[in-house]
Design an enzyme around this catalytic site. Structure first.
Site, PDB file in Angstrom:
ATOM      1  N   LYS A 215     -16.137  -4.134 -10.900  1.00 33.56           N
ATOM      2  CA  LYS A 215     -15.535  -5.156 -10.034  1.00 33.56           C
ATOM      3  C   LYS A 215     -16.275  -5.331  -8.711  1.00 33.56           C
ATOM      4  O   LYS A 215     -15.948  -6.221  -7.955  1.00 33.56           O
ATOM      5  CB  LYS A 215     -14.075  -4.770  -9.717  1.00 33.56           C
ATOM      6  CG  LYS A 215     -13.158  -4.868 -10.910  1.00 33.56           C
ATOM      7  CD  LYS A 215     -11.706  -4.831 -10.504  1.00 33.56           C
ATOM      8  CE  LYS A 215     -11.195  -3.436 -10.288  1.00 33.56           C
ATOM      9  NZ  LYS A 215     -10.972  -2.655 -11.505  1.00 33.56           N
TER      10      LYS A 215
ATOM     11  N   HIS B 285     -11.981   9.538 -14.967  1.00 31.94           N
ATOM     12  CA  HIS B 285     -12.829   8.918 -13.937  1.00 31.94           C
ATOM     13  C   HIS B 285     -12.002   8.775 -12.664  1.00 31.94           C
ATOM     14  O   HIS B 285     -10.780   8.673 -12.714  1.00 31.94           O
ATOM     15  CB  HIS B 285     -13.371   7.571 -14.416  1.00 31.94           C
ATOM     16  CG  HIS B 285     -12.302   6.662 -14.921  1.00 31.94           C
ATOM     17  ND1 HIS B 285     -11.854   6.699 -16.226  1.00 31.94           N
ATOM     18  CD2 HIS B 285     -11.572   5.723 -14.296  1.00 31.94           C
ATOM     19  CE1 HIS B 285     -10.890   5.820 -16.374  1.00 31.94           C
ATOM     20  NE2 HIS B 285     -10.693   5.211 -15.223  1.00 31.94           N
TER      21      HIS B 285
HETATM   22  O1  G7M Z   1      -7.619   1.806 -15.034  1.00 28.56           O
HETATM   23  P1  G7M Z   1      -8.791   2.708 -15.158  1.00 28.56           P
HETATM   24  O2  G7M Z   1      -8.649   3.908 -14.285  1.00 28.56           O
HETATM   25  O3  G7M Z   1      -9.101   3.075 -16.596  1.00 28.56           O
HETATM   26  O4  G7M Z   1     -10.012   1.880 -14.580  1.00 28.56           O
HETATM   27  C1  G7M Z   1     -11.253   1.762 -15.200  1.00 28.56           C
HETATM   28  C2  G7M Z   1     -12.251   1.181 -14.221  1.00 28.56           C
HETATM   29  O5  G7M Z   1     -13.503   1.075 -14.902  1.00 28.56           O
HETATM   30  C3  G7M Z   1     -11.892  -0.210 -13.718  1.00 28.56           C
HETATM   31  O6  G7M Z   1     -11.865  -0.206 -12.298  1.00 28.56           O
HETATM   32  C4  G7M Z   1     -12.986  -1.101 -14.300  1.00 28.56           C
HETATM   33  O7  G7M Z   1     -13.346  -2.171 -13.441  1.00 28.56           O
HETATM   34  C5  G7M Z   1     -14.137  -0.128 -14.488  1.00 28.56           C
HETATM   35  N1  G7M Z   1     -15.053  -0.521 -15.570  1.00 28.56           N
HETATM   36  C6  G7M Z   1     -14.693  -0.987 -16.782  1.00 28.56           C
HETATM   37  N2  G7M Z   1     -15.813  -1.223 -17.503  1.00 28.56           N
HETATM   38  C7  G7M Z   1     -15.812  -1.722 -18.862  1.00 28.56           C
HETATM   39  C8  G7M Z   1     -16.902  -0.898 -16.742  1.00 28.56           C
HETATM   40  C9  G7M Z   1     -18.307  -0.942 -16.970  1.00 28.56           C
HETATM   41  O8  G7M Z   1     -18.810  -1.327 -18.014  1.00 28.56           O
HETATM   42  N3  G7M Z   1     -19.074  -0.509 -15.937  1.00 28.56           N
HETATM   43  C10 G7M Z   1     -18.537  -0.088 -14.735  1.00 28.56           C
HETATM   44  N4  G7M Z   1     -19.383   0.288 -13.781  1.00 28.56           N
HETATM   45  N5  G7M Z   1     -17.211  -0.045 -14.510  1.00 28.56           N
HETATM   46  C11 G7M Z   1     -16.394  -0.446 -15.505  1.00 28.56           C
END
Ligand code: G7M
Length: 331
Positions: free
Chosen positions: A186, A256
């Site tokens: 984001k 994460h």
């Molecule tokens: O809600 P949750 O804690 O699972 O958040 C996952 C975070 O991973 C979100 O803030 C997403 O914007 C971020 N995110 C999701 N994807 C698919 C990617 C990605 O491909 N690359 C990066 N850098 N962040 C991601």
């Protein structure tokens, strides 16, 4: 949008370049056909769309977000702007401004191919709080997770260095306490007032906050200390101005940790979803199995299959359809 057309000074095809490269497809937004609007948020200035690409199999989700003003471009806006009057009352004037200077682009995220689960995630929906006891976790949430979760390939790609390599801010290769710190999807990685980084842990199999116990303290403390130092060094933001937290429930079940600028109201920072890392560490220090024993509240959308699992056990009830609600209210 035509290929050459520009939004905010950045050619449309460049704005989604990241996504195109990652997807290794020749994607052009002018080939995107909107099927329906999933949700609109006037406050966040976002619109989420479901659609598909001409001559390409599969559904797509397109997330568009207008971005904040950049202080350095203000002079360009005022230098050559046309103001179209909406109304004037005494000394108060309301106008729409059409600057000649190009502003920053529209932040665009493309999910392609998108699953029905992706589409549901971005669809506007009633949301409910569930108080998850340790038994509910074991008997409802966990079995649900083993069957229905988002694919974690993007996480593994980051950990093994096959994606977003040039975005990595810090890497620790220790198999037990290591992590990769990089900008969240984001964040454009530029404006510190919307700073948003993620630290993805190296060890596999820690699904979420629920799994954390005293053996993970060295991992959590290592991430906290090294990431805070790296963010100060790279972006000049001290730890007192950062919100460091975990989501429960997360979207992706590989642990994460989120790092955001405190004054930035990032999505997912509300009480029903975010847990400060400092509190998590403290709780585990006080009680090593705190997160296995505690009742944890979380928010879930009606369209999520996890909601249905709880609904089937009679723990939560779906809202009546809108028309019914309105009829009830008018009675
Ligand atoms: O809600 P949750 O804690 O699972 O958040 C996952 C975070 O991973 C979100 O803030 C997403 O914007 C971020 N995110 C999701 N994807 C698919 C990617 C990605 O491909 N690359 C990066 N850098 N962040 C991601």
């Amino acid at each position: 949008m035509a290929e050459s057309e520009q939004v905010g000074g950045i050619p449309a095809n460049e704005q989604i370049a990241d996504v195109i490269v990652n997807h290794q497809h020749d994607i052009n937004l002018s080939d995107f056909a909107v099927k329906r609007v999933l949700s609109v948020n006037p406050q966040r200035k976002t619109i989420f769309l479901e659609g598909c690409f001409k001559d390409k199999e599969g559904k797509a989700v397109l997330l568009l977000e207008k971005q904040a003003f950049e202080e350095k471009s203000v002079a360009h806006i005022t230098a050559n702007a046309e103001l179209s009057k909406l109304f004037v009352n005494d000394c108060y004037g309301s106008y729409e401004c059409f600057p000649e200077a190009k502003l920053n682009g529209i932040k665009t995220t493309l999910i392609f191919p998108a699953t029905d689960k992706h589409i549901k995630k971005f669809e506007s929906q009633p949301i409910h709080i569930i108080e998850e006891t340790k038994d509910y976790y074991k008997n409802i949430t966990l079995p649900h997770l083993t069957q229905d979760q988002f694919n974690l390939q993007w996480v593994y790609n980051i950990l093994d260095g096959s994606a977003e390599v040039d975005r990595v801010v810090l890497e620790d290769k220790d198999p037990n306490t290591g992590f990769v710190l990089l900008p969240d999807l984001k964040w454009d990685g530029k404006q510190t007032d919307s700073l948003y980084l993620l630290a993805i842990v190296r060890p596999h199999g820690i699904l979420s906050l629920r799994d954390l116990h005293n053996e993970h303290l060295p991992l959590l403390i290592n991430i906290r200390d090294k990431c805070l130092a790296a963010i100060l060094e790279r972006y000049g933001v001290p730890k007192s101005q950062l919100r460091v937290f975990l989501h429960y429930q997360p979207s992706f079940y590989h642990l994460h940790i989120h790092f955001t600028y405190l004054q930035f109201e990032a999505p997912g920072i509300h009480a029903e979803k975010s847990h400060l890392l400092s509190t998590v560490i403290n709780n585990i220090q006080l009680k090593p199995d705190y997160y296995q024993e505690a009742t944890l509240a979380f928010a879930v959308r009606e369209s999520d299959n996890l909601f249905t699992s709880y609904e089937n056990k009679g723990i939560v009830k779906r809202c009546p359809p809108k028309e019914e609600n309105e009829t009830q209210n008018s009675n």
